[in-house]
Design an enzyme around this catalytic site. Structure first.
Site, mmCIF file in Angstrom:
data_model
loop_
_atom_site.group_PDB
_atom_site.id
_atom_site.type_symbol
_atom_site.label_atom_id
_atom_site.label_comp_id
_atom_site.label_asym_id
_atom_site.label_seq_id
_atom_site.Cartn_x
_atom_site.Cartn_y
_atom_site.Cartn_z
ATOM 1 N N LYS A 167 0.823 -1.218 0.000
ATOM 2 C CA LYS A 167 0.000 0.000 0.000
ATOM 3 C C LYS A 167 0.855 1.267 0.000
ATOM 4 O O LYS A 167 0.364 2.345 -0.316
ATOM 5 C CB LYS A 167 -0.988 0.011 1.170
ATOM 6 C CG LYS A 167 -0.383 0.277 2.533
ATOM 7 C CD LYS A 167 -1.500 0.435 3.570
ATOM 8 C CE LYS A 167 -0.936 0.756 4.945
ATOM 9 N NZ LYS A 167 -2.000 0.992 5.939
ATOM 10 N N ASP A 168 2.157 1.150 0.366
ATOM 11 C CA ASP A 168 3.053 2.304 0.345
ATOM 12 C C ASP A 168 3.605 2.593 -1.047
ATOM 13 O O ASP A 168 4.149 3.673 -1.282
ATOM 14 C CB ASP A 168 4.244 2.082 1.289
ATOM 15 C CG ASP A 168 3.843 2.083 2.761
ATOM 16 O OD1 ASP A 168 2.786 2.656 3.084
ATOM 17 O OD2 ASP A 168 4.587 1.510 3.569
ATOM 18 N N ARG A 199 2.178 5.113 18.084
ATOM 19 C CA ARG A 199 0.748 5.430 18.114
ATOM 20 C C ARG A 199 0.036 4.735 19.274
ATOM 21 O O ARG A 199 -0.832 5.314 19.924
ATOM 22 C CB ARG A 199 0.107 5.080 16.770
ATOM 23 C CG ARG A 199 0.382 6.131 15.692
ATOM 24 C CD ARG A 199 -0.238 5.762 14.367
ATOM 25 N NE ARG A 199 0.600 4.814 13.636
ATOM 26 C CZ ARG A 199 0.256 4.242 12.487
ATOM 27 N NH1 ARG A 199 -0.934 4.485 11.955
ATOM 28 N NH2 ARG A 199 1.072 3.418 11.879
ATOM 29 N N CYS A 211 -2.699 9.148 -1.459
ATOM 30 C CA CYS A 211 -3.028 9.317 -0.037
ATOM 31 C C CYS A 211 -3.669 10.675 0.238
ATOM 32 O O CYS A 211 -4.148 10.925 1.347
ATOM 33 C CB CYS A 211 -1.796 9.131 0.824
ATOM 34 S SG CYS A 211 -0.529 10.401 0.613
ATOM 35 N N ARG A 237 0.294 10.389 14.066
ATOM 36 C CA ARG A 237 1.413 9.890 13.267
ATOM 37 C C ARG A 237 2.358 9.072 14.131
ATOM 38 O O ARG A 237 2.276 9.048 15.341
ATOM 39 C CB ARG A 237 2.179 11.065 12.630
ATOM 40 C CG ARG A 237 1.454 11.778 11.505
ATOM 41 C CD ARG A 237 1.331 10.931 10.244
ATOM 42 N NE ARG A 237 2.555 10.197 9.922
ATOM 43 C CZ ARG A 237 3.652 10.708 9.363
ATOM 44 N NH1 ARG A 237 3.672 11.976 9.045
ATOM 45 N NH2 ARG A 237 4.703 9.952 9.122
ATOM 46 N N ARG A 239 -8.919 8.333 3.974
ATOM 47 C CA ARG A 239 -9.859 7.268 3.586
ATOM 48 C C ARG A 239 -10.636 6.762 4.797
ATOM 49 O O ARG A 239 -11.866 6.646 4.762
ATOM 50 C CB ARG A 239 -9.063 6.120 2.938
ATOM 51 C CG ARG A 239 -9.868 4.844 2.713
ATOM 52 C CD ARG A 239 -8.960 3.693 2.309
ATOM 53 N NE ARG A 239 -7.928 3.408 3.300
ATOM 54 C CZ ARG A 239 -8.119 2.688 4.395
ATOM 55 N NH1 ARG A 239 -9.303 2.153 4.654
ATOM 56 N NH2 ARG A 239 -7.134 2.478 5.243
ATOM 57 N N ARG A 240 -9.919 6.455 5.866
ATOM 58 C CA ARG A 240 -10.591 5.958 7.072
ATOM 59 C C ARG A 240 -11.508 7.034 7.656
ATOM 60 O O ARG A 240 -12.655 6.752 8.011
ATOM 61 C CB ARG A 240 -9.550 5.543 8.113
ATOM 62 C CG ARG A 240 -8.768 4.290 7.741
ATOM 63 C CD ARG A 240 -7.592 4.072 8.681
ATOM 64 N NE ARG A 240 -6.844 2.861 8.341
ATOM 65 C CZ ARG A 240 -5.550 2.686 8.600
ATOM 66 N NH1 ARG A 240 -4.859 3.636 9.211
ATOM 67 N NH2 ARG A 240 -4.949 1.550 8.256
#
Length: 367
Positions: A106-107, A181, A269, A175, A157-158
């Site tokens: 996904k990166d 986190r 993103c 972040r 997105r979330r």
């Protein structure tokens, strides 16, 4: 579109060898990775797979920091760099300092720099997002949290999907790597919960921290989420052949469809784009959606395509699909998966997706 690096040189890279105790030379393959604990765990996993297949080869890990690891006070969507977690690794690959690079798929931007390709996409871990609640809210779910509870996520997105689904909650950026986190969640009262990729928590051995898994009806996942990718220099045919056996058929087809969908939308993103895929009975299903930043506007649809291969050979040497080269999967199946992503993107664009994404991008830039 990813900013292209200078074109990869065509000079033949010397095979790195070192002497073993018996005097014989063994080949050394250098594996580039980020320095985070999760990245190292993922790279060790790929290394172990390769060592099983190639016991005569020595695999060395070279860890480095990326832009995304260094800039921790800004939301990812605001930094404005498409290769946040990959650029330094690809620079090392270009300079022959490493031979392969292990990424979270996904990166990886949907367009790779010239001369590079994804030579392996491993079997996907859970692609879904997970809710990790603050200890004081243990046993609750998102819909049970008090009004105006703050949820931490750095993903547009979330946030867009969850604002739409849980309008009583508020969302703020958080972040840092997984360890950071979770520490911010546990040691302060800033967040009632944070949203993380389930795959990362599972790979870290922290599955017990997952309070609930978000189903697609609540929150569809990011393109490529949960899958590991091995990036190589496209001209290094021997290394490409070495890693290609790690390809997982269904994961490759699902991720090609997802990446084609995102690339055709010109997403990234900085805009809320979400997907859900299934491979079942030689059919590939793709659900894709685009959202406004606050989740109030949404376009969503589902399409399917047959991935039954034609009677032809597998992928040709120079045929990559959205950056993925898979010699061991029929070319017609790969092309069908890419077509599915493009077709669904076209459908959403015909319904007005471009306006939603353009507005989302402008609003995000202005914040």
């Amino acid at each position: 579109m990813a900013a292209p690096l200078s074109h990869v040189s065509n000079r033949k890279k010397p095979v790195s060898k070192e002497k073993e105790g018996n005097g014989n030379a063994s080949r050394v393959i250098r594996m580039g990775t980020r320095k985070s604990q999760l990245a190292r765990i993922q790279t060790d996993y790929v290394k172990d797979k390769l060592m099983e297949l190639h016991p005569d080869v020595k695999f060395e890990i070279v860890a480095m920091s990326t832009i995304g690891d260094k800039i921790l006070d800004t939301a990812l969507s605001k930094i404005g760099e498409k290769s946040l977690f990959t650029k330094e690794l690809e620079n090392a690959l270009e300079r022959n300092e490493v031979d392969i690079v292990v990424h979270s798929l996904k990166d990886l931007p949907t367009t790779l720099p010239p001369g590079f390709t994804v030579g392996a996409v491993l079997e996907r871990e859970s692609p879904f997002d997970a809710v990790v609640l603050h200890p004081k809210h243990a046993g609750l779910s998102l819909d049970m949290l008090p009004e105006k509870s703050v949820i931490g996520t750095s993903s547009l997105r979330r946030a867009a999907q969850l604002k739409r689904r849980f309008p009583h909650l508020e969302f703020e950026s958080i972040r840092g790597n997984l360890n950071t986190r979770l520490k911010k969640l546990d040691e302060k009262d800033d967040f009632a919960a944070i949203i993380l990729a389930a795959a990362g928590l599972k790979r870290m051995g922290w599955e017990n921290r997952i309070s609930m898994i978000l189903e697609p009806a609540d929150c569809m996942y990011a393109v490529g989420q949960g899958a590991l990718a091995v990036e190589v220099r496209a001209r290094d045919r021997d290394i490409l052949n070495m890693v290609s056996v790690l390809h997982h058929h269904d994961t490759v087809l699902r991720c090609i469809a997802e990446r084609a969908f995102l690339r055709h939308l010109e997403g990234g993103c900085s805009v809320p784009v979400a997907v859900h895929t299934e491979a079942k009975d030689a059919l590939l299903y793709l659900t894709g959606a685009v959202y406004s930043l606050d989740g109030s506007d949404m376009l969503k649809d589902t399409m399917q395509i047959s991935t039954v291969p034609d009677n032809e050979t597998h992928a040709s040497d120079d045929c990559a699909h959205v950056g993925v080269t898979a010699y061991n999967i029929p070319e017609s199946s790969l092309a069908a998966a890419e077509k599915l992503g493009v077709d669904l993107a076209e459908l959403l664009l015909s319904k007005g997706a471009k306006d939603i994404l353009t507005t989302a991008r402008q609003l995000n830039d202005a914040r």
